[in-house]
Design a protein around this motif. Structure first.
Motif, PDB file in Angstrom:
ATOM      1  N   GLY A 228       0.828  -1.204   0.000  1.00 22.05           N
ATOM      2  CA  GLY A 228       0.000   0.000   0.000  1.00 22.05           C
ATOM      3  C   GLY A 228       0.857   1.246   0.000  1.00 22.05           C
ATOM      4  N   ARG A 229       0.383   2.288   0.637  1.00 26.91           N
ATOM      5  CA  ARG A 229       1.084   3.572   0.666  1.00 26.91           C
ATOM      6  C   ARG A 229       2.061   3.621   1.848  1.00 26.91           C
ATOM      7  N   GLU A 230       3.143   4.392   1.681  1.00 35.68           N
ATOM      8  CA  GLU A 230       4.142   4.537   2.746  1.00 35.68           C
ATOM      9  C   GLU A 230       4.279   6.011   3.108  1.00 35.68           C
ATOM     10  N   PHE A 231       4.275   6.289   4.424  1.00 35.22           N
ATOM     11  CA  PHE A 231       4.345   7.658   4.926  1.00 35.22           C
ATOM     12  C   PHE A 231       5.526   7.839   5.867  1.00 35.22           C
ATOM     13  N   ASN A 232       6.154   9.007   5.784  1.00 28.11           N
ATOM     14  CA  ASN A 232       7.207   9.428   6.713  1.00 28.11           C
ATOM     15  C   ASN A 232       6.683  10.624   7.486  1.00 28.11           C
ATOM     16  N   VAL A 233       6.622  10.506   8.796  1.00 25.54           N
ATOM     17  CA  VAL A 233       6.081  11.578   9.631  1.00 25.54           C
ATOM     18  C   VAL A 233       7.222  12.257  10.382  1.00 25.54           C
ATOM     19  N   SER A 234       7.359  13.548  10.183  1.00 27.23           N
ATOM     20  CA  SER A 234       8.415  14.323  10.843  1.00 27.23           C
ATOM     21  C   SER A 234       7.847  15.010  12.079  1.00 27.23           C
ATOM     22  N   VAL A 235       8.515  14.783  13.210  1.00 27.11           N
ATOM     23  CA  VAL A 235       8.085  15.363  14.477  1.00 27.11           C
ATOM     24  C   VAL A 235       9.172  16.308  14.974  1.00 27.11           C
ATOM     25  N   PHE A 236       8.751  17.497  15.356  1.00 27.51           N
ATOM     26  CA  PHE A 236       9.669  18.510  15.884  1.00 27.51           C
ATOM     27  C   PHE A 236       8.905  19.396  16.858  1.00 27.51           C
ATOM     28  N   ASP A 237       9.543  19.718  17.965  1.00 29.26           N
ATOM     29  CA  ASP A 237       8.933  20.608  18.950  1.00 29.26           C
ATOM     30  C   ASP A 237       7.596  20.037  19.445  1.00 29.26           C
ATOM     31  N   GLU A 238       7.581  18.697  19.627  1.00 30.29           N
ATOM     32  CA  GLU A 238       6.425  17.990  20.180  1.00 30.29           C
ATOM     33  C   GLU A 238       5.174  18.135  19.314  1.00 30.29           C
ATOM     34  N   ARG A 239       5.371  18.290  18.014  1.00 29.05           N
ATOM     35  CA  ARG A 239       4.233  18.326  17.098  1.00 29.05           C
ATOM     36  C   ARG A 239       4.652  17.747  15.753  1.00 29.05           C
ATOM     37  N   VAL A 240       3.682  17.268  15.028  1.00 29.33           N
ATOM     38  CA  VAL A 240       3.936  16.784  13.673  1.00 29.33           C
ATOM     39  C   VAL A 240       4.014  17.986  12.742  1.00 29.33           C
ATOM     40  N   ILE A 241       5.141  18.132  12.053  1.00 31.67           N
ATOM     41  CA  ILE A 241       5.283  19.280  11.151  1.00 31.67           C
ATOM     42  C   ILE A 241       4.946  18.912   9.707  1.00 31.67           C
ATOM     43  N   ALA A 242       4.999  17.616   9.387  1.00 37.62           N
ATOM     44  CA  ALA A 242       4.653  17.218   8.016  1.00 37.62           C
ATOM     45  C   ALA A 242       4.492  15.706   7.931  1.00 37.62           C
ATOM     46  N   ILE A 243       3.596  15.297   7.055  1.00 36.69           N
ATOM     47  CA  ILE A 243       3.476  13.889   6.676  1.00 36.69           C
ATOM     48  C   ILE A 243       3.835  13.800   5.202  1.00 36.69           C
ATOM     49  N   GLY A 244       4.923  13.118   4.914  1.00 37.49           N
ATOM     50  CA  GLY A 244       5.338  12.927   3.531  1.00 37.49           C
ATOM     51  C   GLY A 244       4.968  11.534   3.059  1.00 37.49           C
ATOM     52  N   GLU A 245       4.846  11.362   1.755  1.00 35.68           N
ATOM     53  CA  GLU A 245       4.537  10.050   1.189  1.00 35.68           C
ATOM     54  C   GLU A 245       5.619   9.655   0.197  1.00 35.68           C
TER      55      GLU A 245
ATOM     56  N   ASP B 177      22.378   6.626  -9.324  1.00 35.47           N
ATOM     57  CA  ASP B 177      22.353   6.170 -10.714  1.00 35.47           C
ATOM     58  C   ASP B 177      21.438   4.963 -10.915  1.00 35.47           C
ATOM     59  N   SER B 178      20.859   4.457  -9.848  1.00 41.30           N
ATOM     60  CA  SER B 178      20.054   3.237  -9.949  1.00 41.30           C
ATOM     61  C   SER B 178      18.631   3.546 -10.401  1.00 41.30           C
ATOM     62  N   GLU B 179      17.991   2.535 -10.981  1.00 33.66           N
ATOM     63  CA  GLU B 179      16.598   2.678 -11.394  1.00 33.66           C
ATOM     64  C   GLU B 179      15.704   2.919 -10.180  1.00 33.66           C
ATOM     65  N   ASP B 180      16.007   2.226  -9.076  1.00 36.07           N
ATOM     66  CA  ASP B 180      15.213   2.403  -7.859  1.00 36.07           C
ATOM     67  C   ASP B 180      15.219   3.854  -7.406  1.00 36.07           C
ATOM     68  N   TYR B 181      16.401   4.493  -7.439  1.00 35.89           N
ATOM     69  CA  TYR B 181      16.523   5.884  -7.000  1.00 35.89           C
ATOM     70  C   TYR B 181      15.750   6.808  -7.939  1.00 35.89           C
ATOM     71  N   ILE B 182      15.933   6.597  -9.227  1.00 35.63           N
ATOM     72  CA  ILE B 182      15.304   7.460 -10.227  1.00 35.63           C
ATOM     73  C   ILE B 182      13.787   7.349 -10.187  1.00 35.63           C
ATOM     74  N   ARG B 183      13.282   6.147  -9.896  1.00 34.63           N
ATOM     75  CA  ARG B 183      11.847   5.906  -9.951  1.00 34.63           C
ATOM     76  C   ARG B 183      11.177   5.919  -8.571  1.00 34.63           C
ATOM     77  N   THR B 184      11.873   6.499  -7.588  1.00 36.06           N
ATOM     78  CA  THR B 184      11.293   6.664  -6.248  1.00 36.06           C
ATOM     79  C   THR B 184      11.419   8.125  -5.850  1.00 36.06           C
ATOM     80  N   SER B 185      10.335   8.708  -5.390  1.00 38.51           N
ATOM     81  CA  SER B 185      10.353  10.112  -4.977  1.00 38.51           C
ATOM     82  C   SER B 185       9.492  10.272  -3.732  1.00 38.51           C
ATOM     83  N   SER B 186       9.367  11.497  -3.276  1.00 36.43           N
ATOM     84  CA  SER B 186       8.529  11.760  -2.107  1.00 36.43           C
ATOM     85  C   SER B 186       7.656  12.981  -2.369  1.00 36.43           C
ATOM     86  N   ASN B 187       6.542  13.008  -1.690  1.00 35.62           N
ATOM     87  CA  ASN B 187       5.573  14.080  -1.878  1.00 35.62           C
ATOM     88  C   ASN B 187       5.220  14.697  -0.526  1.00 35.62           C
ATOM     89  N   TYR B 188       5.382  16.012  -0.419  1.00 38.06           N
ATOM     90  CA  TYR B 188       5.014  16.751   0.800  1.00 38.06           C
ATOM     91  C   TYR B 188       4.039  17.853   0.427  1.00 38.06           C
TER      92      TYR B 188
END
Length: 332
Positions: free
Chosen positions: A190-207, A226-237
């Protein structure tokens, strides 16, 4: 929080792992953090010096001299052992030196992925089921095979995602030759999320946006440009989520941040299945804060200037160590 004037500026020691030529890209990347943090400290009017850690232990002698006020801790391992991250923080605690970031307990709890899963599940937080690789046959499929105690997606490849028993036996045989403890976790497709926490609050949820199958964040997708994995993987904020799901993920993240004793800043990773069920995957105290990091992008999205982020970390470190400064730090 009181704003510090120039007369209150502190001398700061940037503690880090000096990379060697033989190191993998994730270890060499620490210098991007060191240079950015150092430049930012200078812009803020602080004086600083760099202190690389090494096996000769001379850095401990320098720490003991206390010719500085606090440590900006950018250590990610000790002599190539990622568990050393907790060891470094433990030395700073023992020497009663104020330092930024999480305490030793957070590293111990988060670094062992199975231990972290057990702890958070005790508090009612969903995490994918798992089993160890001493089984004669897999308990369930599909699974992803992960190192129990490694970070930076080390040893994660697409072939670690297993869909049948033949693949399972072949890959387990290969991994046993690495002398690293692996475990099998149910693969949440499914979908994968990275949650950034700073100053005791969530500042962003990236996908994480995958343009390859299976959808897994491999070592190459993070570090091999230079790998295909790197080129074809990104993040969205920010991640595109409805208000209810966003609030759910934020609440779970802050709960995990507290349960695993993280401090100052951190990143927490989740997967969400096709039915919208959210699963905790892992937590990362003191994540990468270089310009290429997800945390840096989270700060940009939250409109938090990098200088303000660094300044706040220093002020928080001073605030929780006021008795230390009051009792005679010669630079205070």
């Amino acid at each position: 929080m009181k704003d510090m004037g120039l007369k209150d500026k502190r001398k700061i020691c940037i503690l880090f792992n000096k990379p060697e030529e033989r190191d993998l890209p994730d270890r060499k990347g620490v210098m991007d953090e060191v240079n950015l943090v150092g430049k930012t400290l200078s812009n803020l009017g602080y004086s600083y010096f760099l202190l690389p850690v090494g096996g000769d232990y001379k850095w401990i002698d320098i720490l003991k001299k206390r010719d500085f006020d606090l440590v900006f801790n950018l250590c990610e391992d000790f002599e190539g052992n990622p568990e050393g991250e907790a060891y470094i923080a433990g030395i700073l605690e023992t020497l009663k030196i104020p330092y930024t970031g999480s305490p030793p307990s957070a590293f111990y709890l988060c670094f062992d992925k199975i231990k972290a899963k057990i702890i958070v599940s005790h508090y009612g937080i969903e995490t994918p089921p798992y089993f160890t690789l001493d089984k004669e046959s897999p308990d369930f499929l599909p699974v992803i095979l992960k190192p129990r105690k490694e970070d930076a997606s080390l040893f994660i490849e697409k072939k670690n995602v297993i869909f049948n028993e033949r693949e399972y036996y072949e890959r387990v045989k290969e991994l046993r030759g690495k002398n690293i403890e692996f475990f099998a976790e149910k693969f949440i497709d499914g979908r994968e999320f990275n949650v950034s926490v700073f100053d005791e609050r969530v500042i962003a949820i990236g996908e994480v946006i995958f343009k390859t199958e299976p959808k897994v964040l491999t070592y190459s997708s993070k570090w091999d440009v230079d790998s295909e994995d790197y080129i074809r993987t990104s993040s969205n904020y920010p991640a595109i989520l409805d208000d209810k799901k966003r609030k759910e993920i934020e609440e779970i993240s802050l709960k995990i941040f507290k349960i695993l004793e993280m401090r100052d800043y951190g990143r927490i990773d989740f997967r969400m299945d096709k039915d919208g069920k959210v699963y905790f995957i892992e937590a990362n105290p003191n994540p990468d804060i270089s310009r290429n990091s997800g945390f840096y992008r989270a700060l940009l999205y939250a409109r938090i200037p990098y200088e303000l982020f660094i300044k706040h970390l220093i002020e928080r470190t001073i605030e929780r160590n006021i008795p230390c400064f009051a009792l005679g730090n010669k630079n205070a």
